[in-house]
Design an enzyme around this catalytic site. Structure first.
Site, PDB file in Angstrom:
ATOM      1  N   LYS A  58       2.022  45.329  26.462  1.00 59.17           N
ATOM      2  CA  LYS A  58       2.866  44.271  26.291  1.00 59.17           C
ATOM      3  C   LYS A  58       3.497  43.957  27.755  1.00 59.17           C
ATOM      4  CE  LYS A  58       3.594  44.796  21.603  1.00 59.17           C
ATOM      5  NZ  LYS A  58       4.403  45.389  20.298  1.00 59.17           N
ATOM      6  N   GLN A 102       9.982  48.074  18.741  1.00 55.87           N
ATOM      7  CA  GLN A 102       8.726  48.611  18.449  1.00 55.87           C
ATOM      8  C   GLN A 102       8.534  49.453  17.292  1.00 55.87           C
ATOM      9  OE1 GLN A 102       5.594  47.958  20.288  1.00 55.87           O
ATOM     10  NE2 GLN A 102       4.803  48.771  18.478  1.00 55.87           N
ATOM     11  N   ASP A 125       8.877  38.840  17.406  1.00 58.52           N
ATOM     12  CA  ASP A 125       8.021  39.295  16.285  1.00 58.52           C
ATOM     13  C   ASP A 125       7.787  38.667  15.043  1.00 58.52           C
ATOM     14  OD1 ASP A 125       6.501  41.765  17.683  1.00 58.52           O
ATOM     15  OD2 ASP A 125       8.280  43.025  17.117  1.00 58.52           O
TER      16      ASP A 125
END
Ligand code: NAD
Length: 298
Positions: A58, A102, A125
């Site tokens: 990322k 994460q 997200d």
């Protein structure tokens, strides 16, 4: 179906590159207008090798398109309170547009509590309950990157789900459920079935799918008998299978038996090189959107 087998491949590498090129051009235009570069903060807890690799990927993608990043790497035994403190500090920091925590988190943490601590406006997200609620209502703010990537892949390949029988195998909150909500929207107009581990006669459902999305996490378990001739097959699964001939001792395969199913499908995504790359690209799109949102509310 086409005679030229290669033309049926939905190439995630090329499609994700096209998304990144567009995001990079949009960010260039955004900074040319005098705005600072979008800023993404990642929080990683522990040393799960897959998570480390995801976060590095990322960061690399972000650098390519002009997004600034900062990763907080916390020890595996960090308390949930300490993690929440970090998240609250990022929420309050005006220089941060997007925050991603994460997953998975260590067992002593409650994922829902942590995700819901992220400011919804920075939840790139799209996993915060407010953002999932907005998605279900049909007014999404951030679309979770994997279903977003699948929709983008379809639209860039001029595959219109309108009127299709769409069968999704897997009901997770990050893939199956949000994808079902998106395919049901008036902008997609598919007829959606969601199957799961307790579905009776899975093959009876998959066999009538015009659009089959496999997101179960079971290596190559969708075989040719389970697929309708001419179907669009989207393979979300990423599974490790032992392979002594591979340098790492394993290789990655999807949920679909690619070699068997490919000749039958009109379009199919490979693993690797399919949905995973689109997922990464869509996070960049969401981060630019976060920067725009913050500038509008500054
Ligand atoms: P999950 O474990 O949260 O959910 C799996 C779902 O599949 C469950 O709803 C379960 O009921 C269903 N399922 C499991 N076995 C089944 C079976 N035999 N028949 C029917 N349904 C079955 O998983 P997830 O997080 O949604 O991920 C699914 C897969 O997709 C994994 O392989 C994961 O690594 C991969 N994934 C890929 C991406 C990407 O970007 N390509 C993103 C997220 C997840």
């Amino acid at each position: 179906m086409t005679d030229d087998a290669s033309s049926s491949l939905l190439d995630g590498r090329a499609l994700a590159q096209a998304v990144r090129d567009d995001v990079r051009a949009d960010i260039q235009a955004w900074t040319d207008e005098g705005h600072r570069a979008p800023f993404l903060s990642a929080v990683l807890v522990g040393d799960n090798p897959a998570s480390l690799a995801y976060v590095r990927g990322k960061e690399k993608d972000a650098a390519e398109v002009g997004i600034d990043t900062n990763t907080y790497h916390l020890d595996a035994d960090t308390s949930q309170d300490a993690l929440l403190e970090r998240v609250h500090a990022l929420n309050a920091d005006d220089s941060v547009d997007g925050i991603l925590v994460q997953l998975p988190l260590p067992d002593h943490m409650d994922e829902h509590t942590v995700i819901d601590a992220v400011a919804p406006s920075k939840d790139v997200d799209g996993f915060h309950s407010e953002n999932l609620g907005r998605l279900l209502r049909g007014t999404p703010r951030y679309i979770p990157a994997t279903p977003f990537g699948i929709l983008e892949m379809l639209s860039r390949s001029e595959i219109d789900p309108e009127g299709m029988d769409a069968v999704i195998v897997g009901r997770s909150t990050i893939v199956g459920k949000p994808l079902a909500a998106l395919l049901l929207r008036r902008t997609a107009n598919a007829t959606v079935t969601v199957c799961h581990s307790r579905t009776r006669d899975l093959a009876a459902h998959t066999r009538r799918a015009d659009l089959l999305v496999a997101a179960a996490g079971q290596a190559a378990f969708i075989d040719a008998d389970m697929v309708k001739e001419g179907a669009v097959v989207i393979d979300v699964g990423i599974n490790r299978v032992d392979d002594p001939s591979a340098e790492r001792g394993y290789r990655l395969v999807g949920d679909v038996d690619f070699a068997e199913v490919r000749p039958k499908a009109a379009h199919i995504t490979p693993v690797p090189g399919g949905v995973g790359l689109m997922t990464r690209a869509m996070l960049l799109k969401n981060t630019l959107q976060a920067a725009r949102l913050h500038a509008a509310h500054a």
